[in-house]
Design a protein around this motif. Structure first.
Motif, mmCIF file in Angstrom:
data_model
loop_
_atom_site.group_PDB
_atom_site.id
_atom_site.type_symbol
_atom_site.label_atom_id
_atom_site.label_comp_id
_atom_site.label_asym_id
_atom_site.label_seq_id
_atom_site.Cartn_x
_atom_site.Cartn_y
_atom_site.Cartn_z
ATOM 1 N N ALA A 121 5.112 -6.952 5.659
ATOM 2 C CA ALA A 121 6.317 -6.168 5.940
ATOM 3 C C ALA A 121 6.077 -5.095 6.993
ATOM 4 O O ALA A 121 7.024 -4.694 7.692
ATOM 5 N N PHE A 122 4.840 -4.633 7.140
ATOM 6 C CA PHE A 122 4.590 -3.508 8.034
ATOM 7 C C PHE A 122 5.024 -3.754 9.475
ATOM 8 O O PHE A 122 5.603 -2.855 10.100
ATOM 9 N N PRO A 123 4.786 -4.917 10.084
ATOM 10 C CA PRO A 123 5.223 -5.128 11.477
ATOM 11 C C PRO A 123 6.717 -4.948 11.694
ATOM 12 O O PRO A 123 7.159 -4.765 12.831
ATOM 13 N N SER A 171 -13.747 10.371 1.966
ATOM 14 C CA SER A 171 -12.723 9.593 1.268
ATOM 15 C C SER A 171 -11.609 9.172 2.219
ATOM 16 O O SER A 171 -11.117 8.035 2.145
ATOM 17 N N TRP A 172 -11.211 10.066 3.121
ATOM 18 C CA TRP A 172 -10.178 9.697 4.093
ATOM 19 C C TRP A 172 -10.691 8.632 5.063
ATOM 20 O O TRP A 172 -9.952 7.731 5.468
ATOM 21 N N GLU A 173 -11.954 8.711 5.437
ATOM 22 C CA GLU A 173 -12.521 7.695 6.323
ATOM 23 C C GLU A 173 -12.549 6.332 5.625
ATOM 24 O O GLU A 173 -12.252 5.303 6.234
ATOM 25 N N PHE A 174 -12.880 6.322 4.339
ATOM 26 C CA PHE A 174 -12.854 5.088 3.548
ATOM 27 C C PHE A 174 -11.450 4.510 3.520
ATOM 28 O O PHE A 174 -11.245 3.300 3.708
ATOM 29 N N PHE A 175 -10.453 5.356 3.321
ATOM 30 C CA PHE A 175 -9.060 4.907 3.248
ATOM 31 C C PHE A 175 -8.573 4.385 4.594
ATOM 32 O O PHE A 175 -8.008 3.292 4.695
ATOM 33 N N LEU A 176 -8.809 5.164 5.659
ATOM 34 C CA LEU A 176 -8.324 4.779 6.978
ATOM 35 C C LEU A 176 -9.025 3.530 7.510
ATOM 36 O O LEU A 176 -8.405 2.688 8.169
ATOM 37 N N THR A 177 -10.310 3.401 7.222
ATOM 38 C CA THR A 177 -11.058 2.230 7.681
ATOM 39 C C THR A 177 -10.488 0.946 7.085
ATOM 40 O O THR A 177 -10.274 -0.047 7.784
ATOM 41 N N ASN A 178 -10.233 0.967 5.783
ATOM 42 C CA ASN A 178 -9.668 -0.218 5.138
ATOM 43 C C ASN A 178 -8.208 -0.429 5.527
ATOM 44 O O ASN A 178 -7.741 -1.571 5.616
ATOM 45 N N LEU A 179 -7.482 0.660 5.763
ATOM 46 C CA LEU A 179 -6.101 0.544 6.225
ATOM 47 C C LEU A 179 -6.054 -0.162 7.572
ATOM 48 O O LEU A 179 -5.212 -1.032 7.819
ATOM 49 N N ARG A 180 -6.970 0.200 8.451
ATOM 50 C CA ARG A 180 -7.056 -0.428 9.765
ATOM 51 C C ARG A 180 -7.513 -1.889 9.660
ATOM 52 O O ARG A 180 -7.013 -2.767 10.354
ATOM 53 N N ARG A 181 -8.430 -2.149 8.768
ATOM 54 C CA ARG A 181 -9.008 -3.490 8.647
ATOM 55 C C ARG A 181 -8.026 -4.491 8.062
ATOM 56 O O ARG A 181 -7.946 -5.641 8.517
ATOM 57 N N ILE A 184 -3.032 -2.435 9.255
ATOM 58 C CA ILE A 184 -2.485 -2.034 10.552
ATOM 59 C C ILE A 184 -3.480 -2.364 11.648
ATOM 60 O O ILE A 184 -4.558 -1.766 11.721
ATOM 61 N N SER A 185 -3.107 -3.279 12.510
ATOM 62 C CA SER A 185 -4.002 -3.669 13.598
ATOM 63 C C SER A 185 -3.595 -3.063 14.936
ATOM 64 O O SER A 185 -4.408 -2.987 15.857
ATOM 65 N N ASN A 186 -2.334 -2.639 15.081
ATOM 66 C CA ASN A 186 -1.893 -2.096 16.368
ATOM 67 C C ASN A 186 -2.312 -0.637 16.518
ATOM 68 O O ASN A 186 -2.563 0.081 15.553
ATOM 69 N N ASP A 187 -2.380 -0.192 17.787
ATOM 70 C CA ASP A 187 -2.914 1.129 18.113
ATOM 71 C C ASP A 187 -1.842 2.213 18.188
ATOM 72 O O ASP A 187 -2.114 3.377 17.910
ATOM 73 N N GLY A 207 -12.080 6.961 15.671
ATOM 74 C CA GLY A 207 -12.193 6.237 16.925
ATOM 75 C C GLY A 207 -11.045 5.304 17.230
ATOM 76 O O GLY A 207 -11.155 4.464 18.119
ATOM 77 N N VAL A 208 -9.933 5.415 16.508
ATOM 78 C CA VAL A 208 -8.752 4.591 16.763
ATOM 79 C C VAL A 208 -7.681 5.474 17.385
ATOM 80 O O VAL A 208 -7.471 6.608 16.933
#
Length: 249
Positions: A121-123, A171-181, A184-187, A207-208
């Motif tokens: 649904a995200f796109p 904890s935020w890095e863990f969350f954002l890393t998996n969210l990106r993986r 959400i793939s777009n920049d 780094g995103v």
């Protein structure tokens, strides 16, 4: 009569309120007190009814320790019966009183999860995402992190969740890393947050090219906390909605 009755034990109250708790686990203790008063013409103490409700919840759903021990089984069930479910569980070794690592025992550290319908649904949603954290209540007081988005009809959709020990950079890095993986793939994404120190540090190291902006609700709440003026708070919200500029970290 307003006096409590010594023979209205918590176990007796638990039996009486069990159907109400089963029908609505979040029912307030004050509502249960009124129910007991209507049934027995005695106003039972808050503490006695609170204990009775905890007993009822434990009988219906098990206790905290048993629920935690069933976590692995729930994860496997979700993966098998809800196709596309993504779960990332991290644990750490368990050391006994003698400081020796206990084989076969692990301690929950943090977990991320999302569902395939959310990912698909995200796109179709706006390129804005709001993230926040809230304390969990009960025996284990970790933090629930959540990311939500909005579609073109202003419907709100939660897309990812995580349970972590603290709201810090790791904890935020863990969350954002998996969210990106996984989600959400777009920049070209704008993240709305309260810009806590842990989140800012994580997004800087991430780094995103995602942009981060302030959440006007948090700004207004903090402003009102310091100045205690409702009219000024409304003006702050109005200014925030009229400001055409976005500020990156």
């Amino acid at each position: 009569m307003t006096e409590d009755h010594r023979k209205l034990y918590s176990k007796t109250i638990c039996t009486c309120i069990m159907p109400m708790v089963e029908d609505m686990p979040t029912i307030k203790v004050s509502v249960l007190i009124v129910e007991m008063q209507a049934r027995f013409q005695y106003r039972v103490s808050y503490r006695k009814v609170w204990i009775a409700k905890q007993m009822a919840i434990e009988q219906l759903y098990g206790n905290f320790d048993a629920s935690y021990n069933e976590l692995q089984g729930w994860i496997e069930a979700m993966r098998e019966y809800v196709p596309g479910t993504v779960i990332e569980l991290q644990t750490r070794p368990y050391y006994g009183p003698d400081k020796q690592q206990q084989p076969g025992k692990r301690i929950f550290q943090q977990m991320f999860w999302t569902f395939d319908p959310c990912v698909r649904a995200f796109p179709h949603c706006k390129p804005f995402m709001q993230v926040d954290g809230t304390w969990l209540y009960g025996k284990y007081t970790q933090i629930l992190l959540i990311a939500i988005v909005q579609d073109r009809n202003r419907n709100v959709l939660p897309i990812a969740f995580a349970i972590v020990d603290k709201e810090n950079m790791e904890s935020w890095e863990f969350f954002l890393t998996n969210l990106r993986r996984y989600v959400i793939s777009n920049d070209n994404i704008c993240i709305i947050s309260n810009r806590g120190k842990g989140f800012i540090a994580a997004i800087r190291c991430f780094g995103v090219p995602w942009r981060s902006v302030y959440c006007i609700r948090h700004i207004a709440a903090n402003f009102h906390r310091d100045y205690k003026n409702a009219d000024w708070k409304r003006q702050v919200v109005k200014m925030g909605k009229e400001q055409p500029y976005h500020f990156n970290i």
